[in-house]
Scaffold this motif. Structure first.
Motif, PDB file in Angstrom:
ATOM      1  N   LEU A  42      -1.418 -29.689  18.856  1.00  0.00           N
ATOM      2  CA  LEU A  42      -0.119 -29.288  18.388  1.00  0.00           C
ATOM      3  C   LEU A  42       0.014 -27.977  18.015  1.00  0.00           C
ATOM      4  CD1 LEU A  42       1.460 -32.561  17.202  1.00  0.00           C
ATOM      5  CD2 LEU A  42       1.008 -31.948  19.522  1.00  0.00           C
ATOM      6  N   LEU A  43      -0.745 -27.796  16.965  1.00  0.00           N
ATOM      7  CA  LEU A  43      -0.683 -26.344  16.062  1.00  0.00           C
ATOM      8  C   LEU A  43      -1.066 -25.250  17.142  1.00  0.00           C
ATOM      9  CD1 LEU A  43      -2.304 -27.705  12.726  1.00  0.00           C
ATOM     10  CD2 LEU A  43      -0.053 -26.739  13.018  1.00  0.00           C
ATOM     11  N   THR A  44      -1.829 -25.503  17.973  1.00  0.00           N
ATOM     12  CA  THR A  44      -2.292 -24.520  18.831  1.00  0.00           C
ATOM     13  C   THR A  44      -1.592 -24.557  20.299  1.00  0.00           C
ATOM     14  OG1 THR A  44      -4.213 -25.723  19.878  1.00  0.00           O
ATOM     15  CG2 THR A  44      -4.749 -24.301  17.792  1.00  0.00           C
ATOM     16  N   SER A  45      -0.767 -25.605  20.509  1.00  0.00           N
ATOM     17  CA  SER A  45       0.036 -25.721  21.596  1.00  0.00           C
ATOM     18  C   SER A  45      -0.661 -25.812  22.990  1.00  0.00           C
ATOM     19  CB  SER A  45       1.030 -24.553  22.084  1.00  0.00           C
ATOM     20  OG  SER A  45       1.923 -24.627  22.918  1.00  0.00           O
ATOM     21  N   VAL A  46      -1.763 -26.888  22.562  1.00  0.00           N
ATOM     22  CA  VAL A  46      -2.684 -27.084  23.872  1.00  0.00           C
ATOM     23  C   VAL A  46      -2.100 -28.293  24.883  1.00  0.00           C
ATOM     24  CG1 VAL A  46      -4.962 -27.960  24.433  1.00  0.00           C
ATOM     25  CG2 VAL A  46      -4.784 -26.138  22.772  1.00  0.00           C
ATOM     26  N   GLU A  47      -1.678 -29.206  24.007  1.00  0.00           N
ATOM     27  CA  GLU A  47      -0.967 -30.360  24.642  1.00  0.00           C
ATOM     28  C   GLU A  47       0.519 -30.161  24.458  1.00  0.00           C
ATOM     29  OE1 GLU A  47      -2.264 -32.783  26.495  1.00  0.00           O
ATOM     30  OE2 GLU A  47      -4.499 -32.243  26.067  1.00  0.00           O
ATOM     31  N   PRO A  48       1.217 -30.718  25.660  1.00  0.00           N
ATOM     32  CA  PRO A  48       2.627 -30.864  25.546  1.00  0.00           C
ATOM     33  C   PRO A  48       3.229 -32.039  24.596  1.00  0.00           C
ATOM     34  CG  PRO A  48       2.103 -31.954  27.662  1.00  0.00           C
ATOM     35  CD  PRO A  48       0.854 -31.379  26.865  1.00  0.00           C
ATOM     36  N   SER A  49       4.330 -31.680  23.780  1.00  0.00           N
ATOM     37  CA  SER A  49       4.756 -32.639  22.789  1.00  0.00           C
ATOM     38  C   SER A  49       5.915 -32.239  22.356  1.00  0.00           C
ATOM     39  CB  SER A  49       3.541 -32.875  21.738  1.00  0.00           C
ATOM     40  OG  SER A  49       4.139 -33.629  20.639  1.00  0.00           O
ATOM     41  N   LEU A  50       6.864 -33.169  21.974  1.00  0.00           N
ATOM     42  CA  LEU A  50       8.156 -32.963  21.426  1.00  0.00           C
ATOM     43  C   LEU A  50       8.063 -32.902  19.615  1.00  0.00           C
ATOM     44  CD1 LEU A  50      10.626 -35.158  23.257  1.00  0.00           C
ATOM     45  CD2 LEU A  50      10.481 -32.850  23.619  1.00  0.00           C
ATOM     46  N   GLU A 103      13.324 -27.943  27.970  1.00  0.00           N
ATOM     47  CA  GLU A 103      12.869 -26.579  27.859  1.00  0.00           C
ATOM     48  C   GLU A 103      11.128 -26.439  27.647  1.00  0.00           C
ATOM     49  OE1 GLU A 103      15.123 -23.979  25.553  1.00  0.00           O
ATOM     50  OE2 GLU A 103      16.924 -24.674  26.434  1.00  0.00           O
ATOM     51  N   PRO A 104      10.623 -25.589  28.290  1.00  0.00           N
ATOM     52  CA  PRO A 104       8.953 -25.564  27.819  1.00  0.00           C
ATOM     53  C   PRO A 104       8.640 -25.145  26.617  1.00  0.00           C
ATOM     54  CG  PRO A 104      10.098 -23.445  28.938  1.00  0.00           C
ATOM     55  CD  PRO A 104      11.210 -24.325  28.938  1.00  0.00           C
ATOM     56  N   GLN A 105       7.617 -25.600  26.286  1.00  0.00           N
ATOM     57  CA  GLN A 105       6.847 -25.556  25.029  1.00  0.00           C
ATOM     58  C   GLN A 105       6.317 -24.321  25.059  1.00  0.00           C
ATOM     59  OE1 GLN A 105       4.747 -28.734  23.442  1.00  0.00           O
ATOM     60  NE2 GLN A 105       2.753 -27.461  23.264  1.00  0.00           N
ATOM     61  N   PRO A 106       6.614 -23.364  23.857  1.00  0.00           N
ATOM     62  CA  PRO A 106       5.983 -22.218  23.870  1.00  0.00           C
ATOM     63  C   PRO A 106       4.505 -22.106  23.774  1.00  0.00           C
ATOM     64  CG  PRO A 106       7.705 -22.316  22.146  1.00  0.00           C
ATOM     65  CD  PRO A 106       7.566 -23.692  22.624  1.00  0.00           C
ATOM     66  N   PHE A 107       3.950 -21.127  24.700  1.00  0.00           N
ATOM     67  CA  PHE A 107       2.670 -20.797  24.726  1.00  0.00           C
ATOM     68  C   PHE A 107       1.720 -22.002  25.267  1.00  0.00           C
ATOM     69  CE2 PHE A 107       4.026 -18.502  21.252  1.00  0.00           C
ATOM     70  CZ  PHE A 107       4.166 -17.075  21.611  1.00  0.00           C
ATOM     71  N   LEU A 108       2.161 -22.973  25.641  1.00  0.00           N
ATOM     72  CA  LEU A 108       1.570 -24.075  26.293  1.00  0.00           C
ATOM     73  C   LEU A 108       0.507 -23.503  27.356  1.00  0.00           C
ATOM     74  CD1 LEU A 108       1.389 -26.993  26.112  1.00  0.00           C
ATOM     75  CD2 LEU A 108       2.740 -27.241  28.023  1.00  0.00           C
ATOM     76  N   ASN A 109      -0.630 -23.685  26.888  1.00  0.00           N
ATOM     77  CA  ASN A 109      -1.938 -23.445  27.689  1.00  0.00           C
ATOM     78  C   ASN A 109      -1.742 -21.738  28.100  1.00  0.00           C
ATOM     79  OD1 ASN A 109      -3.101 -25.798  27.763  1.00  0.00           O
ATOM     80  ND2 ASN A 109      -1.732 -26.743  29.182  1.00  0.00           N
ATOM     81  N   GLU A 110      -0.973 -20.909  27.583  1.00  0.00           N
ATOM     82  CA  GLU A 110      -0.906 -19.588  27.734  1.00  0.00           C
ATOM     83  C   GLU A 110      -1.895 -18.763  27.258  1.00  0.00           C
ATOM     84  OE1 GLU A 110       2.294 -16.206  26.817  1.00  0.00           O
ATOM     85  OE2 GLU A 110       3.114 -18.211  27.541  1.00  0.00           O
TER      86      GLU A 110
END
Length: 317
Positions: free
Chosen positions: A227-235, A308-315
């Motif tokens: 979550l902290l590194t926005s690797v996985e999608p989560s609310l 809405e998209p999660q910021p930096f998800l897998n970016e």
């Protein structure tokens, strides 16, 4: 000495799209609805949900509400991520100061520096003033400072264009000694979870953190790094970055309302852990307990914000 509650709840990350979760007909049994009703009134009576007007009667006493808020005030469950360049340090500091100076989120919190290219966690820390600590870490001074990561950050920007930074926000009501103690437990949990998962502490962490917090680390604690590194999608991750939230009042209020849902989901799923479905479950429950047209949770559902998209998800940066 009062018992300190673990700061971080268990995280359950499942392979499910958020839009699928929103489309499910989530039902509540009577006992769950009654429990959420008590939670909603506790928020309202203590000024945390001043944006709502409940449909339910006030509680017969405030003892339950105070016990409930004591439990949730030290719980950090809203992750907000950002990625910044060297010349954006002041901008991010200003946004973080704005975000944690409002009446909704506390300046207390846990934070994380990470590599936006590899998603490697570089450092986990805690602070009673996130913005002030970020400013100390990001000073361009080359002088040594105890516990400060300015040397590592300056050297990072000598060879990298961007650095990831995330915070786990706490309610503004959680500013007392217990909240600070709980932050120490949370930091210890994360550092130990990193050691368990990867065999060592994050590379910029010189110390192990709280031993009591380390004892709370489990396999599910490791999910917080995703979550902290926005690797996985989560609310549990905000739909806006730190800088975006500081200048978007509507999104900010959505995140305040999501905080209450995340908190309720965390307390109701202590054993199994929280996923996006549990958070949507709580949002829908709060929605049912409010007058139509006067509930921020209703606006949260109807606005499409959750999709809405999660910021930096897998970016990669």
């Amino acid at each position: 000495m009062a018992h300190q509650k673990p700061l971080l709840g268990r995280v359950r990350i499942v392979d499910a799209k958020i839009e699928d979760t929103l489309g499910e007909g989530v039902g509540l049994v009577a006992s769950e609805l009654e429990q959420l009703q008590e939670h909603f009134v506790a928020f309202h009576d203590h000024g945390l949900a001043v944006h709502h007007e409940p449909r339910v009667d006030r509680p017969k006493g405030v003892a339950h509400a105070l016990r409930y808020l004591d439990a949730c005030s030290v719980l950090l469950n809203t992750v907000v991520v950002d990625v910044y360049a060297s010349d954006e340090r002041f901008e991010l500091h200003t946004a973080l100061d704005d975000l944690t100076s409002a009446n909704d989120f506390s300046p207390n919190g846990v934070y994380c520096f990470w590599d936006p290219a590899t998603r490697e966690v570089l450092y986990v820390g805690l602070s009673v003033n996130l913005a002030a600590r970020f400013k100390q870490h990001n000073s361009r001074s080359r002088k040594k400072s105890s516990g400060c990561k300015r040397k590592q950050i300056n050297e990072w920007f000598d060879i990298h264009d961007h650095l990831g930074y995330s915070v786990v926000l706490q309610s503004a009501i959680g500013t007392g000694g217990e909240a600070v103690g709980a932050m120490g437990l949370g930091e210890g949990q994360l550092i130990e979870a990193h050691r368990l998962a990867r065999g060592n502490k994050p590379k910029w962490n010189a110390m192990n953190g709280s031993t009591r917090g380390a004892a709370e680390a489990t396999a599910q604690t490791r999910g917080w790094f995703d979550l902290l590194t926005s690797v996985e999608p989560s609310l549990q991750v905000a739909r806006r970055t730190i800088r975006q939230l500081s200048r978007d009042d509507v999104a900010f209020m959505h995140e305040v309302n999501l905080w209450s849902a995340r908190m309720t989901a965390s307390l109701n799923n202590i054993v199994d852990g929280v996923d996006s479905q549990a958070i949507v479950h709580a949002v829908r429950a709060f929605d049912r307990l409010s007058l139509v047209g006067q509930n921020g949770h209703d606006q949260l559902l109807s606005s499409g914000y959750l999709l809405e998209p999660q910021p930096f998800l897998n970016e990669k940066r």
